[in-house]
Design an enzyme around this catalytic site. Structure first.
Site, PDB file in Angstrom:
ATOM      1  CB  CYS A 157      -0.920  -0.001   1.210  1.00 31.93           C
ATOM      2  SG  CYS A 157      -1.602  -1.613   1.545  1.00 31.93           S
ATOM      3  CB  THR A 265      -1.068  -8.041   8.285  1.00 34.09           C
ATOM      4  OG1 THR A 265      -1.216  -8.907   9.413  1.00 34.09           O
ATOM      5  CG2 THR A 265      -0.786  -8.862   7.046  1.00 34.09           C
ATOM      6  CG  HIS A 296      -2.780   3.826   5.232  1.00 33.35           C
ATOM      7  ND1 HIS A 296      -2.509   3.701   3.886  1.00 33.35           N
ATOM      8  CD2 HIS A 296      -2.908   2.547   5.706  1.00 33.35           C
ATOM      9  CE1 HIS A 296      -2.470   2.417   3.559  1.00 33.35           C
ATOM     10  NE2 HIS A 296      -2.719   1.707   4.644  1.00 33.35           N
ATOM     11  CB  THR A 300      -8.204  -2.607   8.951  1.00 34.48           C
ATOM     12  OG1 THR A 300      -7.138  -1.748   9.347  1.00 34.48           O
ATOM     13  CG2 THR A 300      -8.057  -2.953   7.481  1.00 34.48           C
ATOM     14  CD  GLU A 307      -3.595   6.939   9.188  1.00 34.59           C
ATOM     15  OE1 GLU A 307      -4.512   6.142   8.886  1.00 34.59           O
ATOM     16  OE2 GLU A 307      -3.077   7.728   8.363  1.00 34.59           O
ATOM     17  CE  LYS A 328      -5.809   3.625   1.347  1.00 35.46           C
ATOM     18  NZ  LYS A 328      -5.026   4.691   2.006  1.00 35.46           N
ATOM     19  CG  HIS A 333      -6.430   0.317  -0.049  1.00 33.52           C
ATOM     20  ND1 HIS A 333      -5.360   0.936  -0.675  1.00 33.52           N
ATOM     21  CD2 HIS A 333      -5.920  -0.253   1.075  1.00 33.52           C
ATOM     22  CE1 HIS A 333      -4.266   0.739   0.038  1.00 33.52           C
ATOM     23  NE2 HIS A 333      -4.581   0.029   1.115  1.00 33.52           N
ATOM     24  CG  PHE A 393      -0.638  -5.722   4.306  1.00 31.37           C
ATOM     25  CD1 PHE A 393      -1.167  -5.060   5.388  1.00 31.37           C
ATOM     26  CD2 PHE A 393      -1.447  -6.617   3.622  1.00 31.37           C
ATOM     27  CE1 PHE A 393      -2.481  -5.288   5.800  1.00 31.37           C
ATOM     28  CE2 PHE A 393      -2.754  -6.848   4.017  1.00 31.37           C
ATOM     29  CZ  PHE A 393      -3.267  -6.189   5.098  1.00 31.37           C
TER      30      PHE A 393
END
Lengths: 406, 81
Positions: A157, A265, A296, A300, A307, A328, A333, A393
């Site tokens: 990413c 991850t 970002h 998730t 973040e 996003k 994404h 990732f």
């Protein structure tokens, strides 16, 4: 300002919101999502953001031989960025660089090859040249006759954010005068979508309103929507731009890079904080100078909280002056192209002193307590500098900083 | 013009949008924009279209006339078997 400054002089897009940066940005400001339901027989539905793109404007049929969709979109975005920058004739080819990020390269070509092999059909002789991850960069180099550094960054990413950072460094170091930098991703094929679904990081499709499936910072977030497209920027030294009378959109202020070196991850606030601090140091900016952060923000469960924790820690008491959104939520994404698309959004936010919201965030998670932009067309009259975060990732973190040119 | 030649020109037109009238069968195909990758793909399409295995020993052909001749030879050899 100095002649060794790096400036952005052109933008080009093939995106889920179309291929005109101004129109795409306007849609984002309004909070308009391009995420839709993706269905294939025998597969669970997914929320994705596809780009309405056809290559005829950029390629003859003969030129399309062995060119995957990812390279087609990359070339189109690069050509539009060069046009936007009023790319001149007669640049020394060895002083031109191409720095491209892509996560999975020619996913369609690879999937077609696998399909053919599995079903006993013959595999196209051009599968490898179409699928290889550096194909987009190579095609752009051929078009632009770039004979200098032509590099591909595959850092999940963060791929295209890193590509942009590296292009700026090559210009600042005097290795080249001008670069096309950005990313391309085109992986909306059944095998790849299925693989992402299996990883359980994709948003649960919202059947009633698919456009709201990806909900960064929201208490009920469930992951991201895969997107496709390409975004390219023309970077050059201020001297080079001045000498040719080029339009300067914004200044590339600096970048910060780090690796978590902890987990494949699971993101780490410490690693992200190092990238944020490195970006501030490299750009000579302090937290209170940054008025907007294109996060970002993949939606998730773990990622958004980490973040926001990193931002809160580095910004400290200055966090109240920072405005944050994750686009996003609307364009999906774009993985290897995400950093570049979000860099384009950040450049336009600086130019227009106006930033997009995260429209699908209805009920902010207390763990994401940063000043989120909730309103559409948020006016930021004092905006001078902004950052764009890309956390990959594999643990690589890239933060790009841009400043207005005035 | 042989049937094979007509079919080859049709294949090229369909795949690459090249007007059959613009192709001189006795000039190298590279003069009409087909580079080595396009030729590799064309060979693949020829094998599919004519249901033949293109012989390895003849991959160096340059012109459409030569290609048509190879295709005719292979098909004739298959029929003799």
């Amino acid at each position: 300002m100095s002649a060794r400054d790096v400036v952005i002089s052109g933008l080009g897009l093939v995106s889920p919101h179309g291929d005109d940066p101004a129109i795409a940005f306007e849609a984002l400001l309004r909070g308009q999502s391009a995420i839709n339901l993706w269905t294939r027989e025998g597969l669970p539905p997914a929320a994705v953001a596809s780009a309405a793109f056809s290559p005829e404007r950029w390629f003859t049929k003969l030129q399309l031989v062995g060119v995957d969709r990812v390279s087609q979109m990359a070339v189109a975005a690069a050509e539009m960025a060069r046009t936007d920058a009023r790319w001149p004739e007669g640049i020394d080819p060895e002083r031109i660089g191409v720095f491209i990020g892509s996560g999975m390269g020619g996913a369609s070509a690879l999937e077609d090859g696998y399909e053919a092999a599995r079903s006993g059909r013959r595999v196209s002789p051009l599968t490898v040249v179409a699928a290889m991850t550096n194909a987009p960069a190579a095609h752009i180099a051929i078009r632009a006759r770039a004979e200098g550094p032509v590099y591909t960054y595959s850092v999940a990413c963060a791929s295209s954010a890193l590509a942009i950072a590296e292009a700026a460094k090559a210009i600042a170091a005097g290795e080249i005068d001008i670069a096309i930098a950005g990313g391309a991703e085109a992986l909306l094929v059944p095998g790849v979508v299925r693989a992402w679904q299996a990883l359980q990081t994709l948003a649960t499709p919202d059947a009633a309103d698919p456009g709201r499936s990806c909900r960064p910072f929201d208490l009920h977030r469930s992951g991201f929507a895969l997107g496709e497209g390409a975004a390219m920027l023309v970077l050059e030294s201020r001297q080079h731009a001045q000498d040719r009378g080029a339009p300067v959109r914004v200044r590339f202020a600096g970048s910060g890079i780090s690796c978590d070196a902890q987990h494949m991850t699971k993101p780490q606030a410490q690693g992200q904080m190092r990238a944020l601090r490195n970006a501030l140091r490299a750009s000579g900016l302090s937290p209170r100078d940054i008025g907007y952060c294109n996060a970002h923000g993949t939606a998730t469960r773990v990622g958004d909280g980490v973040e926001c924790e990193a931002l809160r820690t580095v910004w400290g008491d200055d966090i109240d002056a920072l405005r944050v959104s994750s686009t996003k939520s609307m364009h999906g994404h774009l993985l290897g192209a995400a950093g570049a698309l979000e860099a384009v959004v950040t450049v336009l936010a600086l130019e227009q002193r106006c930033a997009p919201p995260t429209p699908s965030c209805q009920e902010p998670d207390p763990a994401c307590a940063v000043p989120l932009i909730r309103e559409t067309k948020a006016s930021l009259p004092d905006l001078r500098s902004a950052i764009s975060n890309s956390f990959a990732f594999g643990g690589t973190n890239v933060v790009l900083a841009f400043s207005r040119n005035d | 013009m042989s049937n094979t030649m007509t079919e080859l020109l049709g294949l090229i037109q369909k795949a690459y949008d090249i007007d059959p009238a613009s192709i001189d069968p006795h000039k190298p195909l590279s003069e009409f924009g087909l580079d080595s990758l396009a030729l590799a793909e064309l060979m693949f399409n020829i094998e599919d279209h004519f249901h033949i295995d293109y012989p390895e020993s003849r991959t160096g052909v340059q012109t459409l006339a030569e290609l048509a001749q190879v295709v005719d030879e292979v098909r004739a050899a298959v029929q003799v078997k």
